[in-house]
Design a protein around this motif. Structure first.
Motif, PDB file in Angstrom:
ATOM      1  N   GLY A   1      14.321  49.917  34.563  1.00 24.41           N
ATOM      2  CA  GLY A   1      15.376  49.283  33.786  1.00 24.41           C
ATOM      3  C   GLY A   1      15.077  49.310  32.304  1.00 24.41           C
ATOM      4  N   HIS A   2      15.740  48.440  31.559  1.00 26.02           N
ATOM      5  CA  HIS A   2      15.683  48.543  30.101  1.00 26.02           C
ATOM      6  C   HIS A   2      15.665  47.187  29.405  1.00 26.02           C
ATOM      7  CE1 HIS A   2      16.456  52.773  30.598  1.00 26.02           C
ATOM      8  NE2 HIS A   2      17.539  52.499  31.302  1.00 26.02           N
ATOM      9  N   LEU A   3      15.034  47.187  28.251  1.00 28.98           N
ATOM     10  CA  LEU A   3      15.224  46.167  27.230  1.00 28.98           C
ATOM     11  C   LEU A   3      16.207  46.752  26.227  1.00 28.98           C
ATOM     12  CD1 LEU A   3      14.407  43.580  25.560  1.00 28.98           C
ATOM     13  CD2 LEU A   3      12.646  45.042  24.505  1.00 28.98           C
ATOM     14  N   ILE A   4      17.222  45.987  25.846  1.00 21.81           N
ATOM     15  CA  ILE A   4      18.216  46.448  24.871  1.00 21.81           C
ATOM     16  C   ILE A   4      18.237  45.473  23.703  1.00 21.81           C
ATOM     17  CG2 ILE A   4      20.611  47.148  24.523  1.00 21.81           C
ATOM     18  CD1 ILE A   4      20.826  47.373  27.598  1.00 21.81           C
ATOM     19  N   ALA A   5      18.323  46.010  22.486  1.00 26.17           N
ATOM     20  CA  ALA A   5      18.275  45.180  21.279  1.00 26.17           C
ATOM     21  C   ALA A   5      19.402  45.536  20.326  1.00 26.17           C
ATOM     22  CB  ALA A   5      16.934  45.365  20.562  1.00 26.17           C
ATOM     23  N   SER A   6      19.919  44.533  19.648  1.00 29.13           N
ATOM     24  CA  SER A   6      20.903  44.740  18.589  1.00 29.13           C
ATOM     25  C   SER A   6      20.182  44.931  17.262  1.00 29.13           C
ATOM     26  CB  SER A   6      21.846  43.534  18.501  1.00 29.13           C
ATOM     27  OG  SER A   6      22.599  43.577  17.309  1.00 29.13           O
ATOM     28  N   SER A   7      20.289  46.165  16.721  1.00 30.97           N
ATOM     29  CA  SER A   7      19.735  46.472  15.404  1.00 30.97           C
ATOM     30  C   SER A   7      20.870  46.287  14.399  1.00 30.97           C
ATOM     31  CB  SER A   7      19.203  47.916  15.388  1.00 30.97           C
ATOM     32  OG  SER A   7      18.691  48.255  14.123  1.00 30.97           O
TER      33      SER A   7
ATOM     34  N   GLY B   1       5.767  48.766  31.131  1.00 32.78           N
ATOM     35  CA  GLY B   1       4.625  49.142  30.294  1.00 32.78           C
ATOM     36  C   GLY B   1       4.763  48.745  28.848  1.00 32.78           C
ATOM     37  N   MET B   2       4.632  49.727  27.962  1.00 28.65           N
ATOM     38  CA  MET B   2       4.667  49.487  26.525  1.00 28.65           C
ATOM     39  C   MET B   2       6.066  49.573  25.941  1.00 28.65           C
ATOM     40  SD  MET B   2       1.604  48.698  25.923  1.00 28.65           S
ATOM     41  CE  MET B   2       1.651  48.636  24.125  1.00 28.65           C
ATOM     42  N   ASN B   3       7.072  49.577  26.796  1.00 29.94           N
ATOM     43  CA  ASN B   3       8.468  49.547  26.354  1.00 29.94           C
ATOM     44  C   ASN B   3       8.811  50.689  25.400  1.00 29.94           C
ATOM     45  OD1 ASN B   3       7.550  46.275  26.292  1.00 29.94           O
ATOM     46  ND2 ASN B   3       9.266  46.826  27.593  1.00 29.94           N
ATOM     47  N   SER B   4       8.571  51.913  25.852  1.00 28.29           N
ATOM     48  CA  SER B   4       8.843  53.071  25.005  1.00 28.29           C
ATOM     49  C   SER B   4      10.319  53.160  24.649  1.00 28.29           C
ATOM     50  CB  SER B   4       8.396  54.353  25.707  1.00 28.29           C
ATOM     51  OG  SER B   4       9.065  54.520  26.937  1.00 28.29           O
ATOM     52  N   TYR B   5      10.573  53.599  23.429  1.00 29.33           N
ATOM     53  CA  TYR B   5      11.931  53.747  22.911  1.00 29.33           C
ATOM     54  C   TYR B   5      12.626  54.932  23.586  1.00 29.33           C
ATOM     55  CZ  TYR B   5      15.603  55.044  19.539  1.00 29.33           C
ATOM     56  OH  TYR B   5      16.793  55.401  18.944  1.00 29.33           O
ATOM     57  N   ILE B   6      13.870  54.738  24.029  1.00 29.59           N
ATOM     58  CA  ILE B   6      14.621  55.788  24.712  1.00 29.59           C
ATOM     59  C   ILE B   6      15.725  56.368  23.832  1.00 29.59           C
ATOM     60  CG2 ILE B   6      16.185  56.251  26.654  1.00 29.59           C
ATOM     61  CD1 ILE B   6      14.522  54.226  28.266  1.00 29.59           C
ATOM     62  N   GLY B   7      16.499  55.534  23.186  1.00 28.88           N
ATOM     63  CA  GLY B   7      17.591  56.028  22.352  1.00 28.88           C
ATOM     64  C   GLY B   7      18.451  54.894  21.832  1.00 28.88           C
ATOM     65  N   SER B   8      19.452  55.242  21.053  1.00 32.07           N
ATOM     66  CA  SER B   8      20.342  54.257  20.439  1.00 32.07           C
ATOM     67  C   SER B   8      21.787  54.718  20.537  1.00 32.07           C
ATOM     68  CB  SER B   8      19.988  54.043  18.962  1.00 32.07           C
ATOM     69  OG  SER B   8      18.660  53.614  18.803  1.00 32.07           O
TER      70      SER B   8
ATOM     71  N   ALA C   1      26.209  58.639  27.547  1.00 30.73           N
ATOM     72  CA  ALA C   1      26.020  58.906  26.121  1.00 30.73           C
ATOM     73  C   ALA C   1      24.562  59.053  25.714  1.00 30.73           C
ATOM     74  CB  ALA C   1      26.668  57.788  25.295  1.00 30.73           C
ATOM     75  N   VAL C   2      23.659  58.328  26.385  1.00 32.11           N
ATOM     76  CA  VAL C   2      22.258  58.286  25.976  1.00 32.11           C
ATOM     77  C   VAL C   2      21.384  58.842  27.092  1.00 32.11           C
ATOM     78  CG1 VAL C   2      20.378  56.855  25.105  1.00 32.11           C
ATOM     79  CG2 VAL C   2      22.752  56.230  24.592  1.00 32.11           C
ATOM     80  N   SER C   3      20.698  59.926  26.820  1.00 32.82           N
ATOM     81  CA  SER C   3      19.845  60.562  27.826  1.00 32.82           C
ATOM     82  C   SER C   3      18.689  59.651  28.230  1.00 32.82           C
ATOM     83  CB  SER C   3      19.281  61.880  27.267  1.00 32.82           C
ATOM     84  OG  SER C   3      18.418  62.489  28.190  1.00 32.82           O
ATOM     85  N   GLY C   4      18.392  59.599  29.542  1.00 33.92           N
ATOM     86  CA  GLY C   4      17.257  58.844  30.033  1.00 33.92           C
ATOM     87  C   GLY C   4      17.547  57.404  30.404  1.00 33.92           C
ATOM     88  N   VAL C   5      18.820  57.015  30.389  1.00 40.95           N
ATOM     89  CA  VAL C   5      19.191  55.638  30.703  1.00 40.95           C
ATOM     90  C   VAL C   5      19.460  55.495  32.201  1.00 40.95           C
ATOM     91  CG1 VAL C   5      20.910  53.830  30.319  1.00 40.95           C
ATOM     92  CG2 VAL C   5      20.105  55.205  28.402  1.00 40.95           C
ATOM     93  N   GLU C   6      18.959  54.407  32.784  1.00 37.57           N
ATOM     94  CA  GLU C   6      19.098  54.156  34.212  1.00 37.57           C
ATOM     95  C   GLU C   6      20.524  53.730  34.577  1.00 37.57           C
ATOM     96  OE1 GLU C   6      16.777  54.313  36.631  1.00 37.57           O
ATOM     97  OE2 GLU C   6      14.933  54.548  35.454  1.00 37.57           O
TER      98      GLU C   6
END
Length: 375
Positions: free
Chosen positions: A269-275, A288-295, A357-362
């Motif tokens: 799954g994912h952590l999602i953040a509002s930038s 794990g270390m919460n690697s960045y996937i895309g925006s 839209a974003v590659s690698g998203v579950e």
């Protein structure tokens, strides 16, 4: 300025910064430009209060009929709002000045288990408000045992946490000056929920976005001008933390605001953040270390896109015909109807649009938030 997002990247070169082009200021266009964008499917009714009022949403899943699930959101000028999944307002609860809201399921209260919604309240109480969610209608009933005050000067961010290790429930509160307090919630024996302080620490500076990952027993907090931190969520976890991403050197542009968790099977799954600084939403690996996937951004479509987003929420579960793969909801700081500026509201997006839209998203619509599993 939402239409400026479509300007080609070549026009955003540094040599153009500060000049106007086609009615758009190029520096503003650079701030808003994204390679990847989605469009909202629905929007909620605008909040009744003007200025900066809408802030944070939480999705509640109906126990028998997921298509009857609701969205609970804050009008920080005066109450909690309950919407259906297409954004129609169902209830308006007068409740101080709630800032951030969250939901948890199956809280043991007397001889029953109830779903609860809780929020920070910046009115006289400067603390915590707690409501029972009606399992049929989604209506909210105040079940706080008393006025629950926080020790910090001004309450700000908020998340609930259900420990799958101990089966205890907690309220996590961040303050305007970087404070953090963790409260254990418990049945007072009279059908109400009380709270006691079990942990406090200092984040460093102003921090609002807060979300707990119940399966991994951790929580994330956004220090607005610094980045995202991960802490252990058990009350004895102390102050040890790991930085997930940073402002400037990382993938974030201040302010860092709303945070939410997308649950998938087997701990994925994912952590999602509002930038907020570039009107985008960052997606990270939940493990794990919460690697960045895309925006991605949310651009104008049949309803307008989003700017200056504060709170967000996501649900991966199948919510019926309209949202078979769940949805993401995001606060819109500049709600527009053509050229007319309306009171703020929230935008609703089918999750599969983001996956496309974003590659690698579950994409996994099988995780029931009522039946999470310790990882």
């Amino acid at each position: 300025m939402k239409a400026c997002r479509k300007i080609y990247a070549a026009l955003l070169a540094a040599s153009f910064i500060g000049f106007g082009w086609g009615g758009c200021n190029i520096s503003e266009a650079a701030k808003n430009y994204h390679d990847v964008a989605v469009q909202a499917d629905y929007e909620t009714d605008a909040v009744v209060s003007g200025h900066d009022a809408a802030d944070d949403p939480a999705i509640w899943v109906h126990p028998q009929n997921p298509s009857k699930s609701t969205i609970i959101a804050t009008n920080k000028q005066g109450g909690l709002l309950v919407y259906d999944l297409k954004g129609k307002e169902l209830y308006n609860v007068k409740a101080g000045k709630p800032n951030n809201v969250d939901v948890r399921y199956n809280f043991p209260l007397g001889k029953e288990k109830v779903d609860i919604a809780a929020a920070t309240d910046r009115a006289q109480n400067n603390g915590l408000i707690i409501y029972k969610i009606n399992s049929e209608t989604g209506e909210l009933t105040n079940i706080a045992a008393r006025n629950l005050f926080a020790k910090m000067k001004v309450v700000y961010g908020f998340s609930l946490y259900h420990s799958l290790k101990t089966d205890k429930y907690y309220a996590l509160i961040s303050g305007y000056e970087g404070e953090f307090e963790q409260y254990e919630l418990f049945d007072n024996g009279e059908g109400k929920i009380d709270a006691k302080l079990v942990r406090s620490l200092n984040i460093g500076s102003i921090s609002e976005g807060l979300v707990a990952d119940d399966e991994y027993g951790c929580f994330y907090i956004s220090e607005e001008n610094v980045g995202i931190w991960k802490y252990g969520a058990e009350p004895d976890a102390g102050a040890k933390r790991v930085q997930v991403d940073s402002v400037g050197a990382g993938h974030l542009i201040a302010d860092v605001e709303g945070l939410t968790i997308y649950y998938a099977r087997n701990g994925k799954g994912h952590l999602i953040a509002s930038s907020q600084g570039n009107n985008s939403y960052n997606i990270y690996d939940r493990r794990g270390m919460n690697s960045y996937i895309g925006s991605f951004s949310i651009d104008d479509g049949k309803v307008d896109g989003t700017n200056d987003t504060d709170g967000i929420d996501v649900i991966s579960f199948n919510l019926g015909k309209e949202f078979p793969n769940g949805l993401l909801i995001a606060q819109d700081g500049e709600n527009m109807n053509g050229t007319e500026k309306l009171n703020q509201n929230f935008k609703i997006i089918r999750w599969e649009k983001i996956v496309q839209a974003v590659s690698g998203v579950e994409l996994d619509n099988t995780v029931n938030p009522r039946k999470l599993k310790k990882q």
